[in-house]
Design a protein around this motif. Structure first.
Motif, PDB file in Angstrom:
ATOM      1  N   UNK A   1     -30.593   2.448 -32.491  1.00 28.26           N
ATOM      2  CA  UNK A   1     -30.527   3.861 -33.058  1.00 28.26           C
ATOM      3  C   UNK A   1     -31.351   4.969 -32.402  1.00 28.26           C
ATOM      4  N   UNK A   2     -32.157   4.944 -31.179  1.00 24.95           N
ATOM      5  CA  UNK A   2     -32.890   5.747 -30.445  1.00 24.95           C
ATOM      6  C   UNK A   2     -31.910   6.431 -29.527  1.00 24.95           C
ATOM      7  N   UNK A   3     -30.994   7.309 -30.064  1.00 26.57           N
ATOM      8  CA  UNK A   3     -29.939   8.330 -29.317  1.00 26.57           C
ATOM      9  C   UNK A   3     -30.195  10.003 -29.128  1.00 26.57           C
TER      10      UNK A   3
ATOM     11  N   UNK B   1     -25.827  10.495 -28.204  1.00 27.29           N
ATOM     12  CA  UNK B   1     -25.480   9.299 -27.362  1.00 27.29           C
ATOM     13  C   UNK B   1     -25.090   8.612 -28.555  1.00 27.29           C
ATOM     14  N   UNK B   2     -23.896   8.238 -28.726  1.00 29.14           N
ATOM     15  CA  UNK B   2     -23.232   7.335 -28.890  1.00 29.14           C
ATOM     16  C   UNK B   2     -22.343   6.037 -27.722  1.00 29.14           C
ATOM     17  N   UNK B   3     -22.833   5.351 -28.522  1.00 27.60           N
ATOM     18  CA  UNK B   3     -21.914   3.700 -27.728  1.00 27.60           C
ATOM     19  C   UNK B   3     -20.933   4.296 -27.740  1.00 27.60           C
ATOM     20  N   UNK B   4     -20.135   3.877 -26.399  1.00 30.22           N
ATOM     21  CA  UNK B   4     -18.387   3.034 -27.038  1.00 30.22           C
ATOM     22  C   UNK B   4     -18.164   2.670 -26.709  1.00 30.22           C
ATOM     23  N   UNK B   5     -16.937   1.716 -27.298  1.00 29.99           N
ATOM     24  CA  UNK B   5     -16.885   0.451 -27.092  1.00 29.99           C
ATOM     25  C   UNK B   5     -17.072  -0.123 -26.016  1.00 29.99           C
TER      26      UNK B   5
ATOM     27  N   UNK C   1     -16.584  20.669 -23.367  1.00 29.22           N
ATOM     28  CA  UNK C   1     -15.710  20.759 -24.923  1.00 29.22           C
ATOM     29  C   UNK C   1     -17.381  20.921 -25.868  1.00 29.22           C
ATOM     30  N   UNK C   2     -18.024  20.503 -25.518  1.00 24.47           N
ATOM     31  CA  UNK C   2     -18.871  20.365 -26.243  1.00 24.47           C
ATOM     32  C   UNK C   2     -19.636  22.197 -26.836  1.00 24.47           C
TER      33      UNK C   2
ATOM     34  N   UNK D   1     -22.125  13.554 -29.184  1.00 20.93           N
ATOM     35  CA  UNK D   1     -21.663  13.820 -30.196  1.00 20.93           C
ATOM     36  C   UNK D   1     -22.544  14.877 -30.925  1.00 20.93           C
ATOM     37  N   UNK D   2     -22.756  15.354 -32.074  1.00 20.06           N
ATOM     38  CA  UNK D   2     -23.428  16.861 -32.508  1.00 20.06           C
ATOM     39  C   UNK D   2     -23.894  15.660 -34.166  1.00 20.06           C
TER      40      UNK D   2
END
Length: 180
Positions: free
Chosen positions: A39-41, A8-12, A151-152, A73-74
C-alpha cells in the motif's frame, strides 16, 4: 492521497515476481515491489519507508517501470462514459484534439533529453502542481516508459489546460528531433 496525485501500481508481472520462488530482480527492486504491494504507492512514501538510499530507490523504480513490473496512475479513479443523451449535444472533435491524441515519441530519441524537456514542460505549464508529473518523468529510463509518462501528461493537459496542447505538441516535436 490527494486527488490527481500520481502513484505506482503493481502489474501482473510485478505480482508474479513477488510470488515467484526464483526471483529475477535484486533485493532493492523486490523490496520496492513489496512496499507497493503493502500500500505504499506514492514515490515520497516509498523513499521514506525504504531501508535503501534515495538513489537506490529511484534507480529501482526506474528499472521496475521500464521493465513493466509497475505502472503509474492517478488518484482520481476511472472516467465513466457520458450518458447517450449528452453525446448528441457534444461538439465534433477538433483537429487539435486528434493531434494531441496521437503524440508519439520516436524510438531513437535521447531519453535524458526527453526527461529534461518533459520535466521542464510539466513545471512550466503546471507550476508546483506539475512536480508529481516531473517526478514520474524523472523515473523513466527508456522510450516506452517516457511514452507512458507523456500519455499521463497529455491527459492532464487535455483535462486541465486544453489551450496548452500546442505547447505540448511543440515539446514532443523538439524531443523527436533529438538523436540518441
Amino acid at each position: 492521497m490527494k486527488i490527481g496525485e500520481k502513484f505506482f501500481l503493481l502489474t501482473p508481472k510485478g505480482t508474479e515476481e513477488l510470488r515467484s520462488q526464483t526471483p529475477k530482480l535484486d533485493v532493492i527492486a523486490r523490496g520496492i515491489l513489496s512496499l507497493i504491494e503493502q500500500g505504499t504507492t506514492v514515490a515520497e512514501s516509498i523513499l521514506q519507508r525504504s531501508k535503501f538510499t534515495r538513489d537506490q530507490v529511484i534507480e529501482g523504480l526506474r528499472v521496475l517501470l521500464s521493465s513493466g513490473f509497475i505502472s503509474t496512475s492517478t488518484s482520481e479513479g476511472t472516467v465513466q462514459a457520458p450518458p447517450a443523451s449528452t453525446l448528441a449535444s457534444t461538439p465534433a472533435v477538433s483537429v487539435a484534439d486528434s493531434v494531441s491524441e496521437r503524440l508519439r515519441l520516436k524510438p531513437g530519441i535521447s531519453p535524458s533529453q526527453a526527461r529534461f524537456v518533459l520535466s521542464n514542460f510539466c513545471l512550466d505549464q503546471f507550476g508546483t502542481n506539475g512536480q508529481d508529473l516531473a517526478d514520474v518523468v524523472g523515473f523513466c529510463t527508456d522510450v516506452p516508459s517516457l511514452q507512458m509518462a507523456l500519455d499521463n501528461i497529455r491527459t492532464e493537459v487535455k483535462k486541465l489546460f486544453p489551450e496548452r496542447r500546442a505547447a505540448l505538441v511543440a515539446c514532443v516535436r523538439e524531443i523527436n528531433e533529438t538523436d540518441f
